[in-house]
Scaffold this motif. Structure first.
Motif, PDB file in Angstrom:
ATOM      1  N   THR A   1     -42.220   2.134 -42.563  1.00 55.51           N
ATOM      2  CA  THR A   1     -42.822   1.320 -43.621  1.00 55.51           C
ATOM      3  C   THR A   1     -43.437   0.047 -43.044  1.00 55.51           C
ATOM      4  O   THR A   1     -44.522  -0.374 -43.466  1.00 55.51           O
ATOM      5  CB  THR A   1     -41.759   0.989 -44.680  1.00 55.51           C
ATOM      6  OG1 THR A   1     -41.354   2.214 -45.311  1.00 55.51           O
ATOM      7  CG2 THR A   1     -42.310   0.052 -45.740  1.00 55.51           C
TER       8      THR A   1
ATOM      9  N   GLY B   1     -37.648   6.436 -45.565  1.00 56.09           N
ATOM     10  CA  GLY B   1     -36.799   6.872 -46.662  1.00 56.09           C
ATOM     11  C   GLY B   1     -35.344   6.527 -46.406  1.00 56.09           C
ATOM     12  O   GLY B   1     -34.916   6.388 -45.258  1.00 56.09           O
TER      13      GLY B   1
ATOM     14  N   ASN C   1     -32.633   8.404 -48.211  1.00 54.26           N
ATOM     15  CA  ASN C   1     -32.596   9.421 -49.256  1.00 54.26           C
ATOM     16  C   ASN C   1     -31.177   9.776 -49.701  1.00 54.26           C
ATOM     17  O   ASN C   1     -30.297   9.987 -48.860  1.00 54.26           O
ATOM     18  CB  ASN C   1     -33.311  10.661 -48.743  1.00 54.26           C
ATOM     19  CG  ASN C   1     -34.657  10.306 -48.137  1.00 54.26           C
ATOM     20  OD1 ASN C   1     -35.565   9.897 -48.830  1.00 54.26           O
ATOM     21  ND2 ASN C   1     -34.765  10.435 -46.826  1.00 54.26           N
TER      22      ASN C   1
ATOM     23  N   CYS D   1     -37.624  11.612 -41.827  1.00 55.84           N
ATOM     24  CA  CYS D   1     -37.873  10.667 -42.918  1.00 55.84           C
ATOM     25  C   CYS D   1     -37.230  11.115 -44.223  1.00 55.84           C
ATOM     26  O   CYS D   1     -36.936  10.284 -45.084  1.00 55.84           O
ATOM     27  CB  CYS D   1     -39.371  10.441 -43.100  1.00 55.84           C
ATOM     28  SG  CYS D   1     -40.315  11.943 -43.413  1.00 55.84           S
TER      29      CYS D   1
ATOM     30  N   GLU E   1     -33.324   2.297 -43.152  1.00 53.89           N
ATOM     31  CA  GLU E   1     -33.555   3.629 -42.603  1.00 53.89           C
ATOM     32  C   GLU E   1     -33.116   3.608 -41.138  1.00 53.89           C
ATOM     33  O   GLU E   1     -33.781   3.027 -40.290  1.00 53.89           O
ATOM     34  CB  GLU E   1     -35.024   4.025 -42.717  1.00 53.89           C
ATOM     35  CG  GLU E   1     -35.271   5.442 -42.228  1.00 53.89           C
ATOM     36  CD  GLU E   1     -36.730   5.842 -42.290  1.00 53.89           C
ATOM     37  OE1 GLU E   1     -37.006   7.002 -42.621  1.00 53.89           O
ATOM     38  OE2 GLU E   1     -37.582   4.990 -42.001  1.00 53.89           O
TER      39      GLU E   1
ATOM     40  N   PHE F   1     -36.943   2.324 -51.044  1.00 53.32           N
ATOM     41  CA  PHE F   1     -37.611   3.584 -50.717  1.00 53.32           C
ATOM     42  C   PHE F   1     -37.581   4.553 -51.892  1.00 53.32           C
ATOM     43  O   PHE F   1     -36.788   4.403 -52.819  1.00 53.32           O
ATOM     44  CB  PHE F   1     -36.936   4.236 -49.511  1.00 53.32           C
ATOM     45  CG  PHE F   1     -36.952   3.386 -48.266  1.00 53.32           C
ATOM     46  CD1 PHE F   1     -38.131   3.180 -47.573  1.00 53.32           C
ATOM     47  CD2 PHE F   1     -35.792   2.809 -47.776  1.00 53.32           C
ATOM     48  CE1 PHE F   1     -38.159   2.408 -46.425  1.00 53.32           C
ATOM     49  CE2 PHE F   1     -35.800   2.040 -46.625  1.00 53.32           C
ATOM     50  CZ  PHE F   1     -36.991   1.836 -45.947  1.00 53.32           C
TER      51      PHE F   1
ATOM     52  N   LEU G   1     -38.596   8.359 -51.143  1.00 46.70           N
ATOM     53  CA  LEU G   1     -39.250   9.505 -50.511  1.00 46.70           C
ATOM     54  C   LEU G   1     -38.699  10.832 -51.007  1.00 46.70           C
ATOM     55  O   LEU G   1     -39.458  11.729 -51.380  1.00 46.70           O
ATOM     56  CB  LEU G   1     -39.117   9.413 -48.989  1.00 46.70           C
ATOM     57  CG  LEU G   1     -40.005  10.363 -48.185  1.00 46.70           C
ATOM     58  CD1 LEU G   1     -41.479  10.141 -48.484  1.00 46.70           C
ATOM     59  CD2 LEU G   1     -39.741  10.219 -46.692  1.00 46.70           C
TER      60      LEU G   1
ATOM     61  N   GLY H   1     -44.388   9.888 -51.261  1.00 49.46           N
ATOM     62  CA  GLY H   1     -43.317   8.999 -51.673  1.00 49.46           C
ATOM     63  C   GLY H   1     -43.641   8.103 -52.846  1.00 49.46           C
ATOM     64  O   GLY H   1     -44.806   7.870 -53.174  1.00 49.46           O
TER      65      GLY H   1
ATOM     66  N   SER I   1     -42.118   4.049 -49.911  1.00 45.23           N
ATOM     67  CA  SER I   1     -42.154   5.254 -49.086  1.00 45.23           C
ATOM     68  C   SER I   1     -43.556   5.831 -48.952  1.00 45.23           C
ATOM     69  O   SER I   1     -43.727   6.866 -48.305  1.00 45.23           O
ATOM     70  CB  SER I   1     -41.201   6.321 -49.641  1.00 45.23           C
ATOM     71  OG  SER I   1     -39.856   5.963 -49.394  1.00 45.23           O
TER      72      SER I   1
END
Length: 501
Positions: A244, A267, A269, A298, A396, A422, A424, A464, A468
Protein backbone atom coordinates in the motif's frame (compact mmCIF):
# COMPACT_ATOMS: atom_id res chain seq x y z
CA UNK A 1 5.84 -28.84 19.08
CA UNK A 2 8.43 -30.23 16.64
CA UNK A 3 8.22 -28.86 13.10
CA UNK A 4 9.34 -31.08 10.24
CA UNK A 5 12.12 -29.34 8.32
CA UNK A 6 13.46 -30.91 5.15
CA UNK A 7 17.18 -30.37 4.56
CA UNK A 8 18.41 -28.01 1.85
CA UNK A 9 20.46 -29.43 -0.98
CA UNK A 10 22.18 -26.94 -3.28
CA UNK A 11 20.90 -27.46 -6.84
CA UNK A 12 23.37 -28.27 -9.60
CA UNK A 13 22.50 -25.24 -11.73
CA UNK A 14 24.51 -22.46 -13.30
CA UNK A 15 23.21 -18.92 -13.09
CA UNK A 16 21.10 -18.30 -16.20
CA UNK A 17 21.72 -15.01 -18.01
CA UNK A 18 18.77 -13.01 -19.35
CA UNK A 19 18.36 -9.86 -21.38
CA UNK A 20 15.49 -7.35 -21.51
CA UNK A 21 12.91 -7.46 -24.31
CA UNK A 22 12.24 -4.17 -26.11
CA UNK A 23 10.56 -3.75 -29.51
CA UNK A 24 10.91 -7.43 -30.34
CA UNK A 25 14.65 -7.60 -29.55
CA UNK A 26 16.70 -8.95 -26.65
CA UNK A 27 18.85 -6.14 -25.25
CA UNK A 28 21.15 -5.36 -22.34
CA UNK A 29 20.70 -2.39 -20.02
CA UNK A 30 21.87 0.87 -21.60
CA UNK A 31 24.78 1.06 -19.14
CA UNK A 32 25.48 -2.68 -19.14
CA UNK A 33 24.66 -3.17 -15.44
CA UNK A 34 23.47 -6.59 -14.25
CA UNK A 35 21.76 -7.90 -11.10
CA UNK A 36 22.65 -11.32 -9.71
CA UNK A 37 19.78 -13.16 -8.04
CA UNK A 38 20.61 -15.84 -5.48
CA UNK A 39 18.09 -18.51 -4.56
CA UNK A 40 16.52 -17.57 -1.21
CA UNK A 41 16.36 -21.25 -0.30
CA UNK A 42 19.78 -22.41 -1.48
CA UNK A 43 22.04 -19.29 -1.36
CA UNK A 44 23.50 -19.92 -4.81
CA UNK A 45 23.35 -17.63 -7.90
CA UNK A 46 20.49 -18.66 -10.18
CA UNK A 47 19.87 -15.75 -12.58
CA UNK A 48 21.65 -12.72 -14.02
CA UNK A 49 19.28 -9.98 -15.21
CA UNK A 50 19.94 -6.49 -16.66
CA UNK A 51 19.62 -3.57 -14.27
CA UNK A 52 17.61 -1.25 -16.47
CA UNK A 53 17.60 2.54 -16.44
CA UNK A 54 15.10 5.32 -17.04
CA UNK A 55 16.48 5.55 -20.58
CA UNK A 56 15.63 1.86 -21.11
CA UNK A 57 12.10 2.53 -19.86
CA UNK A 58 11.81 5.41 -22.34
CA UNK A 59 12.87 3.11 -25.20
CA UNK A 60 10.30 0.53 -24.23
CA UNK A 61 7.50 3.10 -23.92
CA UNK A 62 8.39 4.53 -27.34
CA UNK A 63 8.19 1.04 -28.84
CA UNK A 64 4.83 0.35 -27.17
CA UNK A 65 3.52 3.76 -28.25
CA UNK A 66 4.47 3.18 -31.88
CA UNK A 67 3.00 -0.32 -31.84
CA UNK A 68 -0.27 0.97 -30.45
CA UNK A 69 -0.60 3.99 -32.69
CA UNK A 70 0.02 2.14 -35.95
CA UNK A 71 -2.66 -0.46 -35.15
CA UNK A 72 -0.51 -3.57 -35.59
CA UNK A 73 -2.32 -5.04 -32.55
CA UNK A 74 -5.10 -2.61 -31.62
CA UNK A 75 -6.39 -2.74 -35.19
CA UNK A 76 -6.79 -6.51 -35.26
CA UNK A 77 -10.07 -8.32 -34.74
CA UNK A 78 -10.86 -10.02 -31.48
CA UNK A 79 -10.57 -13.32 -33.31
CA UNK A 80 -7.00 -12.55 -34.43
CA UNK A 81 -5.97 -11.51 -30.91
CA UNK A 82 -7.57 -14.63 -29.48
CA UNK A 83 -5.50 -16.87 -31.76
CA UNK A 84 -2.28 -15.38 -30.38
CA UNK A 85 -3.48 -15.73 -26.78
CA UNK A 86 -4.43 -19.36 -27.33
CA UNK A 87 -1.06 -20.09 -28.89
CA UNK A 88 0.60 -18.43 -25.89
CA UNK A 89 -1.38 -20.71 -23.55
CA UNK A 90 -0.25 -23.76 -25.49
CA UNK A 91 3.42 -22.72 -25.35
CA UNK A 92 3.21 -21.93 -21.62
CA UNK A 93 1.96 -25.47 -21.04
CA UNK A 94 4.77 -26.88 -23.20
CA UNK A 95 7.36 -24.92 -21.22
CA UNK A 96 5.73 -25.42 -17.82
CA UNK A 97 8.66 -27.25 -16.20
CA UNK A 98 11.18 -24.64 -17.39
CA UNK A 99 9.12 -21.70 -16.14
CA UNK A 100 8.26 -23.40 -12.85
CA UNK A 101 11.90 -24.21 -12.09
CA UNK A 102 13.00 -20.61 -12.69
CA UNK A 103 10.11 -19.41 -10.53
CA UNK A 104 11.07 -21.68 -7.64
CA UNK A 105 14.76 -20.84 -7.84
CA UNK A 106 14.06 -17.09 -7.69
CA UNK A 107 11.17 -17.05 -5.20
CA UNK A 108 11.92 -19.99 -2.90
CA UNK A 109 8.38 -21.38 -3.22
CA UNK A 110 7.79 -25.15 -3.51
CA UNK A 111 8.18 -26.54 -7.03
CA UNK A 112 4.72 -28.10 -6.85
CA UNK A 113 3.23 -24.68 -6.17
CA UNK A 114 5.15 -23.13 -9.07
CA UNK A 115 3.86 -25.81 -11.42
CA UNK A 116 0.30 -25.14 -10.31
CA UNK A 117 0.69 -21.41 -10.86
CA UNK A 118 2.18 -21.79 -14.34
CA UNK A 119 -0.59 -24.20 -15.34
CA UNK A 120 -3.15 -21.79 -13.93
CA UNK A 121 -1.59 -18.94 -15.89
CA UNK A 122 -2.05 -20.89 -19.12
CA UNK A 123 -5.72 -21.23 -18.24
CA UNK A 124 -5.98 -17.47 -17.80
CA UNK A 125 -4.66 -16.94 -21.32
CA UNK A 126 -7.32 -19.33 -22.61
CA UNK A 127 -10.06 -17.49 -20.74
CA UNK A 128 -8.83 -14.09 -21.92
CA UNK A 129 -8.86 -15.33 -25.52
CA UNK A 130 -12.61 -15.76 -25.17
CA UNK A 131 -12.92 -12.28 -23.70
CA UNK A 132 -11.07 -10.84 -26.71
CA UNK A 133 -13.90 -12.10 -28.90
CA UNK A 134 -16.68 -11.22 -26.45
CA UNK A 135 -15.68 -7.60 -25.77
CA UNK A 136 -18.45 -5.31 -26.99
CA UNK A 137 -20.19 -2.00 -26.50
CA UNK A 138 -23.87 -1.09 -26.45
CA UNK A 139 -26.52 0.67 -28.49
CA UNK A 140 -29.41 2.96 -27.55
CA UNK A 141 -32.35 2.73 -29.88
CA UNK A 142 -34.61 4.66 -27.48
CA UNK A 143 -33.59 8.19 -28.48
CA UNK A 144 -36.37 8.72 -30.99
CA UNK A 145 -36.59 8.25 -34.74
CA UNK A 146 -33.99 10.90 -35.45
CA UNK A 147 -31.16 9.72 -33.20
CA UNK A 148 -29.19 6.52 -32.59
CA UNK A 149 -26.78 6.16 -29.69
CA UNK A 150 -23.69 3.93 -29.65
CA UNK A 151 -21.33 3.12 -26.81
CA UNK A 152 -18.02 1.64 -27.94
CA UNK A 153 -15.07 0.30 -25.99
CA UNK A 154 -11.60 1.18 -27.21
CA UNK A 155 -8.22 -0.02 -25.89
CA UNK A 156 -6.84 2.52 -23.45
CA UNK A 157 -3.40 2.57 -25.08
CA UNK A 158 0.01 1.90 -23.56
CA UNK A 159 -0.18 0.13 -20.19
CA UNK A 160 2.69 0.02 -17.71
CA UNK A 161 2.55 -3.09 -15.53
CA UNK A 162 4.55 -3.25 -12.29
CA UNK A 163 4.51 -6.68 -10.65
CA UNK A 164 5.68 -8.00 -7.25
CA UNK A 165 8.07 -10.76 -6.23
CA UNK A 166 5.67 -13.14 -4.51
CA UNK A 167 3.75 -14.45 -7.55
CA UNK A 168 5.78 -12.99 -10.43
CA UNK A 169 4.39 -15.18 -13.21
CA UNK A 170 0.83 -15.72 -12.00
CA UNK A 171 0.09 -12.09 -11.11
CA UNK A 172 1.60 -11.02 -14.43
CA UNK A 173 -0.76 -13.43 -16.18
CA UNK A 174 -3.76 -12.12 -14.25
CA UNK A 175 -3.16 -8.86 -16.13
CA UNK A 176 -1.29 -9.23 -19.42
CA UNK A 177 -3.75 -11.55 -21.26
CA UNK A 178 -6.61 -9.13 -20.55
CA UNK A 179 -4.52 -6.10 -21.52
CA UNK A 180 -3.70 -7.80 -24.82
CA UNK A 181 -7.29 -8.98 -25.30
CA UNK A 182 -8.40 -5.33 -25.08
CA UNK A 183 -5.91 -4.36 -27.81
CA UNK A 184 -3.42 -2.45 -25.66
CA UNK A 185 0.35 -2.55 -25.75
CA UNK A 186 2.45 -3.22 -22.67
CA UNK A 187 5.64 -2.34 -20.82
CA UNK A 188 6.28 -4.62 -17.83
CA UNK A 189 8.60 -3.85 -14.91
CA UNK A 190 8.91 -7.02 -12.80
CA UNK A 191 10.41 -7.09 -9.33
CA UNK A 192 14.20 -7.03 -9.51
CA UNK A 193 14.16 -10.09 -7.21
CA UNK A 194 12.10 -12.27 -9.55
CA UNK A 195 12.39 -11.07 -13.16
CA UNK A 196 13.21 -14.25 -15.06
CA UNK A 197 9.73 -15.72 -15.56
CA UNK A 198 8.50 -12.40 -16.97
CA UNK A 199 11.29 -12.53 -19.55
CA UNK A 200 10.31 -16.11 -20.36
CA UNK A 201 6.76 -14.88 -21.02
CA UNK A 202 8.18 -12.37 -23.51
CA UNK A 203 9.76 -15.30 -25.34
CA UNK A 204 6.48 -17.21 -25.23
CA UNK A 205 4.49 -14.29 -26.66
CA UNK A 206 6.99 -13.71 -29.46
CA UNK A 207 6.79 -17.40 -30.38
CA UNK A 208 2.96 -17.13 -30.35
CA UNK A 209 3.11 -14.41 -33.01
CA UNK A 210 2.61 -11.24 -30.98
CA UNK A 211 3.93 -8.33 -33.10
CA UNK A 212 7.15 -6.57 -32.05
CA UNK A 213 6.65 -3.65 -29.67
CA UNK A 214 3.36 -4.90 -28.26
CA UNK A 215 4.93 -6.57 -25.18
CA UNK A 216 8.11 -5.12 -23.69
CA UNK A 217 10.01 -5.94 -20.48
CA UNK A 218 12.38 -3.59 -18.67
CA UNK A 219 14.06 -5.09 -15.60
CA UNK A 220 15.58 -3.04 -12.79
CA UNK A 221 14.79 -1.17 -9.58
CA UNK A 222 11.29 0.12 -8.94
CA UNK A 223 12.59 3.50 -7.78
CA UNK A 224 14.09 4.04 -11.25
CA UNK A 225 12.21 2.01 -13.86
CA UNK A 226 8.86 1.74 -12.10
CA UNK A 227 8.78 5.42 -11.24
CA UNK A 228 9.64 6.37 -14.82
CA UNK A 229 6.73 4.33 -16.13
CA UNK A 230 4.36 5.89 -13.58
CA UNK A 231 5.48 9.40 -14.55
CA UNK A 232 5.70 8.89 -18.31
CA UNK A 233 3.33 11.01 -20.39
CA UNK A 234 3.11 8.34 -23.12
CA UNK A 235 1.87 5.71 -20.67
CA UNK A 236 -1.94 5.78 -20.58
CA UNK A 237 -2.46 3.47 -17.61
CA UNK A 238 -0.45 1.92 -14.78
CA UNK A 239 -1.29 -1.43 -13.21
CA UNK A 240 0.62 -1.80 -9.94
CA UNK A 241 0.62 -4.75 -7.56
CA UNK A 242 2.51 -4.42 -4.29
CA UNK A 243 2.44 -2.76 -0.90
CA UNK A 244 0.00 0.00 0.00
CA UNK A 245 2.84 2.43 0.76
CA UNK A 246 4.46 1.98 -2.66
CA UNK A 247 1.01 2.09 -4.25
CA UNK A 248 0.51 5.57 -2.81
CA UNK A 249 3.78 6.68 -4.38
CA UNK A 250 2.76 5.18 -7.73
CA UNK A 251 -0.56 7.01 -7.57
CA UNK A 252 1.19 10.33 -6.87
CA UNK A 253 3.75 9.78 -9.65
CA UNK A 254 0.97 9.11 -12.16
CA UNK A 255 -0.69 12.48 -11.67
CA UNK A 256 1.30 14.29 -14.38
CA UNK A 257 -0.85 13.16 -17.31
CA UNK A 258 -3.79 12.00 -15.14
CA UNK A 259 -3.31 8.41 -16.29
CA UNK A 260 -5.64 5.72 -15.12
CA UNK A 261 -4.23 3.63 -12.26
CA UNK A 262 -5.16 0.11 -11.18
CA UNK A 263 -3.83 -0.91 -7.77
CA UNK A 264 -3.87 -4.27 -6.01
CA UNK A 265 -2.28 -3.56 -2.65
CA UNK A 266 -1.92 -5.00 0.83
CA UNK A 267 -4.26 -7.02 2.97
CA UNK A 268 -4.78 -8.12 6.57
CA UNK A 269 -7.37 -10.71 5.74
CA UNK A 270 -9.74 -12.34 8.25
CA UNK A 271 -10.61 -16.02 8.47
CA UNK A 272 -13.97 -15.91 10.26
CA UNK A 273 -14.73 -19.25 11.95
CA UNK A 274 -18.12 -19.90 13.56
CA UNK A 275 -18.69 -22.65 16.13
CA UNK A 276 -21.05 -24.51 13.76
CA UNK A 277 -18.39 -24.92 11.03
CA UNK A 278 -16.77 -28.18 10.03
CA UNK A 279 -13.91 -27.42 12.39
CA UNK A 280 -11.39 -29.85 10.92
CA UNK A 281 -11.96 -28.47 7.41
CA UNK A 282 -11.81 -24.92 8.77
CA UNK A 283 -8.54 -25.59 10.62
CA UNK A 284 -7.04 -27.08 7.47
CA UNK A 285 -8.13 -24.00 5.50
CA UNK A 286 -6.75 -21.63 8.14
CA UNK A 287 -3.36 -23.36 8.03
CA UNK A 288 -3.32 -23.30 4.23
CA UNK A 289 -4.25 -19.61 4.22
CA UNK A 290 -1.50 -18.91 6.74
CA UNK A 291 1.44 -20.73 5.14
CA UNK A 292 0.63 -20.69 1.41
CA UNK A 293 3.73 -19.20 -0.23
CA UNK A 294 5.23 -18.98 3.28
CA UNK A 295 2.61 -16.36 4.12
CA UNK A 296 4.03 -14.05 1.44
CA UNK A 297 0.61 -13.59 -0.12
CA UNK A 298 -1.57 -10.48 -0.25
CA UNK A 299 -4.72 -12.57 0.37
CA UNK A 300 -3.13 -14.61 3.16
CA UNK A 301 -5.54 -15.31 6.02
CA UNK A 302 -3.43 -13.70 8.71
CA UNK A 303 -6.18 -12.94 11.27
CA UNK A 304 -8.21 -15.79 12.77
CA UNK A 305 -11.52 -14.27 13.89
CA UNK A 306 -13.03 -17.19 15.79
CA UNK A 307 -16.15 -17.63 17.93
CA UNK A 308 -15.09 -17.36 21.57
CA UNK A 309 -16.78 -20.59 22.68
CA UNK A 310 -14.42 -22.66 20.51
CA UNK A 311 -11.39 -20.34 20.36
CA UNK A 312 -9.01 -22.34 22.55
CA UNK A 313 -9.93 -25.76 21.16
CA UNK A 314 -9.79 -24.49 17.59
CA UNK A 315 -6.40 -22.85 18.17
CA UNK A 316 -5.08 -26.18 19.47
CA UNK A 317 -6.37 -27.88 16.32
CA UNK A 318 -4.60 -25.30 14.11
CA UNK A 319 -1.32 -25.68 16.03
CA UNK A 320 -1.50 -29.47 15.74
CA UNK A 321 -1.92 -29.25 11.95
CA UNK A 322 0.98 -26.80 11.68
CA UNK A 323 3.14 -29.38 13.43
CA UNK A 324 2.57 -31.80 10.55
CA UNK A 325 3.62 -29.41 7.77
CA UNK A 326 6.57 -30.29 5.55
CA UNK A 327 8.85 -27.24 5.41
CA UNK A 328 12.20 -26.78 3.68
CA UNK A 329 13.87 -27.37 0.32
CA UNK A 330 11.46 -26.07 -2.35
CA UNK A 331 12.89 -28.47 -4.95
CA UNK A 332 11.79 -31.42 -2.81
CA UNK A 333 8.49 -32.68 -4.25
CA UNK A 334 7.08 -33.25 -0.74
CA UNK A 335 7.74 -29.72 0.55
CA UNK A 336 4.66 -27.63 1.37
CA UNK A 337 6.30 -24.44 2.71
CA UNK A 338 9.41 -22.85 1.24
CA UNK A 339 11.72 -19.93 1.90
CA UNK A 340 11.38 -16.23 2.70
CA UNK A 341 12.25 -14.22 -0.39
CA UNK A 342 15.22 -12.19 0.92
CA UNK A 343 17.05 -11.03 4.02
CA UNK A 344 15.13 -7.76 4.25
CA UNK A 345 11.77 -9.53 4.33
CA UNK A 346 13.11 -12.16 6.72
CA UNK A 347 14.31 -9.48 9.15
CA UNK A 348 11.02 -7.58 8.95
CA UNK A 349 8.90 -10.65 9.73
CA UNK A 350 11.05 -11.56 12.74
CA UNK A 351 10.94 -7.96 13.99
CA UNK A 352 7.12 -7.96 13.91
CA UNK A 353 7.04 -11.33 15.69
CA UNK A 354 9.31 -9.89 18.40
CA UNK A 355 7.03 -6.85 18.64
CA UNK A 356 4.05 -9.14 19.20
CA UNK A 357 5.91 -10.84 22.04
CA UNK A 358 6.85 -7.50 23.62
CA UNK A 359 3.26 -6.25 23.32
CA UNK A 360 2.11 -9.18 25.45
CA UNK A 361 0.51 -11.51 22.92
CA UNK A 362 0.74 -15.19 23.86
CA UNK A 363 2.87 -17.32 21.54
CA UNK A 364 1.24 -20.69 20.79
CA UNK A 365 3.83 -21.96 18.31
CA UNK A 366 6.73 -20.83 16.15
CA UNK A 367 8.13 -17.39 16.74
CA UNK A 368 11.61 -18.02 15.38
CA UNK A 369 13.62 -18.64 12.25
CA UNK A 370 14.79 -22.16 11.49
CA UNK A 371 18.47 -22.75 12.10
CA UNK A 372 19.70 -23.87 8.68
CA UNK A 373 22.98 -24.02 6.81
CA UNK A 374 21.36 -22.48 3.74
CA UNK A 375 18.45 -20.14 3.02
CA UNK A 376 15.95 -18.25 5.15
CA UNK A 377 12.97 -20.06 6.66
CA UNK A 378 10.59 -18.89 9.40
CA UNK A 379 8.54 -21.18 11.62
CA UNK A 380 4.76 -20.77 11.17
CA UNK A 381 3.77 -18.61 14.12
CA UNK A 382 0.47 -18.31 16.00
CA UNK A 383 -0.38 -15.64 18.59
CA UNK A 384 -3.34 -15.66 20.97
CA UNK A 385 -4.35 -13.07 23.55
CA UNK A 386 -3.70 -10.20 21.15
CA UNK A 387 -5.26 -6.77 21.39
CA UNK A 388 -6.78 -5.54 18.13
CA UNK A 389 -4.53 -2.48 18.25
CA UNK A 390 -1.29 -4.48 18.25
CA UNK A 391 0.91 -4.33 15.16
CA UNK A 392 0.56 -8.09 14.65
CA UNK A 393 -3.23 -7.55 14.38
CA UNK A 394 -3.07 -4.51 12.08
CA UNK A 395 0.05 -4.58 9.90
CA UNK A 396 0.49 -6.74 6.82
CA UNK A 397 3.37 -8.93 8.00
CA UNK A 398 3.71 -10.85 4.72
CA UNK A 399 4.97 -13.95 6.47
CA UNK A 400 3.55 -17.06 8.19
CA UNK A 401 2.18 -15.24 11.25
CA UNK A 402 -1.40 -15.69 12.51
CA UNK A 403 -3.16 -13.59 15.15
CA UNK A 404 -6.21 -15.03 16.93
CA UNK A 405 -9.05 -12.61 17.73
CA UNK A 406 -12.16 -14.11 19.46
CA UNK A 407 -15.66 -12.75 18.78
CA UNK A 408 -19.09 -12.88 20.44
CA UNK A 409 -21.91 -13.04 17.90
CA UNK A 410 -22.22 -12.26 14.21
CA UNK A 411 -22.16 -8.47 14.50
CA UNK A 412 -18.98 -8.64 16.58
CA UNK A 413 -17.38 -10.98 14.03
CA UNK A 414 -18.06 -8.52 11.20
CA UNK A 415 -16.83 -5.57 13.27
CA UNK A 416 -13.53 -7.28 14.09
CA UNK A 417 -13.09 -8.58 10.54
CA UNK A 418 -13.44 -5.05 9.16
CA UNK A 419 -11.24 -3.45 11.82
CA UNK A 420 -8.25 -2.64 9.57
CA UNK A 421 -7.45 -0.12 6.86
CA UNK A 422 -7.39 -3.00 4.36
CA UNK A 423 -10.18 -4.72 2.45
CA UNK A 424 -8.66 -7.23 0.08
CA UNK A 425 -10.13 -10.62 0.99
CA UNK A 426 -11.77 -12.70 3.69
CA UNK A 427 -12.92 -16.26 4.39
CA UNK A 428 -15.99 -17.46 6.27
CA UNK A 429 -16.39 -20.92 7.80
CA UNK A 430 -19.90 -21.99 8.88
CA UNK A 431 -22.54 -24.62 8.11
CA UNK A 432 -25.32 -21.98 8.31
CA UNK A 433 -25.97 -20.49 4.86
CA UNK A 434 -27.94 -17.58 6.28
CA UNK A 435 -25.06 -16.70 8.62
CA UNK A 436 -22.54 -17.09 5.80
CA UNK A 437 -24.40 -14.71 3.50
CA UNK A 438 -24.98 -12.11 6.21
CA UNK A 439 -21.27 -12.17 7.05
CA UNK A 440 -20.33 -11.99 3.37
CA UNK A 441 -22.51 -8.92 2.92
CA UNK A 442 -20.95 -7.31 5.97
CA UNK A 443 -17.30 -7.85 5.02
CA UNK A 444 -15.59 -4.89 3.36
CA UNK A 445 -13.45 -6.92 0.98
CA UNK A 446 -13.07 -7.41 -2.75
CA UNK A 447 -12.95 -11.21 -2.52
CA UNK A 448 -14.80 -13.45 -0.09
CA UNK A 449 -14.56 -17.24 0.24
CA UNK A 450 -17.15 -19.34 2.06
CA UNK A 451 -15.92 -22.69 3.41
CA UNK A 452 -12.76 -22.36 1.30
CA UNK A 453 -9.86 -19.95 0.99
CA UNK A 454 -7.51 -18.68 -1.74
CA UNK A 455 -9.57 -20.49 -4.35
CA UNK A 456 -11.02 -19.77 -7.78
CA UNK A 457 -10.04 -19.04 -11.35
CA UNK A 458 -10.11 -16.21 -13.89
CA UNK A 459 -13.89 -16.13 -14.27
CA UNK A 460 -14.46 -13.82 -11.26
CA UNK A 461 -12.84 -10.40 -10.75
CA UNK A 462 -10.20 -9.63 -8.13
CA UNK A 463 -9.38 -6.37 -6.36
CA UNK A 464 -9.69 -4.55 -3.07
CA UNK A 465 -11.80 -2.21 -0.96
CA UNK A 466 -10.39 0.63 1.17
CA UNK A 467 -6.57 0.84 1.15
CA UNK A 468 -6.26 -2.51 -0.60
CA UNK A 469 -6.54 -0.93 -4.02
CA UNK A 470 -8.62 0.33 -6.91
CA UNK A 471 -9.89 -1.29 -10.09
CA UNK A 472 -10.51 -4.94 -10.91
CA UNK A 473 -8.53 -7.64 -12.71
CA UNK A 474 -9.67 -10.88 -14.40
CA UNK A 475 -13.17 -11.87 -15.46
CA UNK A 476 -15.10 -9.78 -17.97
CA UNK A 477 -14.28 -6.82 -15.73
CA UNK A 478 -10.58 -7.50 -16.27
CA UNK A 479 -10.65 -6.79 -19.99
CA UNK A 480 -13.02 -3.84 -19.55
CA UNK A 481 -10.52 -2.34 -17.07
CA UNK A 482 -8.14 -1.67 -19.97
CA UNK A 483 -10.64 0.09 -22.22
CA UNK A 484 -12.02 3.58 -22.61
CA UNK A 485 -15.74 4.09 -23.20
CA UNK A 486 -16.84 6.38 -26.02
CA UNK A 487 -20.41 7.61 -26.50
CA UNK A 488 -21.56 8.52 -30.02
CA UNK A 489 -24.81 10.21 -31.08
CA UNK A 490 -25.78 9.67 -34.70
CA UNK A 491 -28.37 12.03 -36.17
CA UNK A 492 -30.79 10.48 -38.65
CA UNK A 493 -32.78 12.44 -41.20
CA UNK A 494 -32.86 16.16 -41.88
CA UNK A 495 -31.52 18.54 -39.21
CA UNK A 496 -33.92 21.10 -37.76
CA UNK A 497 -32.11 24.40 -38.35
CA UNK A 498 -31.16 26.37 -35.23
CA UNK A 499 -30.16 29.48 -37.19
CA UNK A 500 -33.08 30.93 -39.11
CA UNK A 501 -32.63 30.92 -42.93
Amino acid sequence: MTLHFRDIVAPAVDARRFRMFIDGAWVNASDGAVNERRSPAHDVPVTLVPRGTAADADRAVAAARAAFDDGRWSGLSGEARARVLLDAARIVRERLEEIALVETLETGKPITQSRGEVGGAAGIFEYAAGQARALHGDSFNNLGDEMLGLVTREPIGVVGVITPWNFPFFILCERVPFILAAGCTVVVKPSELTSASTLLLADVLAAAGLPAGVFNVVTGPGAVVGRRLAEHDDVDMISFTGSTDVGRGTLAASAGNMKKVGLELGGKNPQVVFADADLDAAADGVVFGLVFNAGQCCVSGSRLVVERSIADAFAARVVEKIGRLRIGDPLDEATQVGAIVDERQHTRILALIDEGKRDGARLLCGGEAFETSRGRFIQPTVFAGADRGMSIAQEEIFGPVLTILPFDGLADAIRIANDTCFGLAGSIWTSDLNKALKTMRGLKAGRVWINCTIAGGPELPIGGFKQSGTGRETGAYGVEEYTEIKSTHIALGERTRWVAP
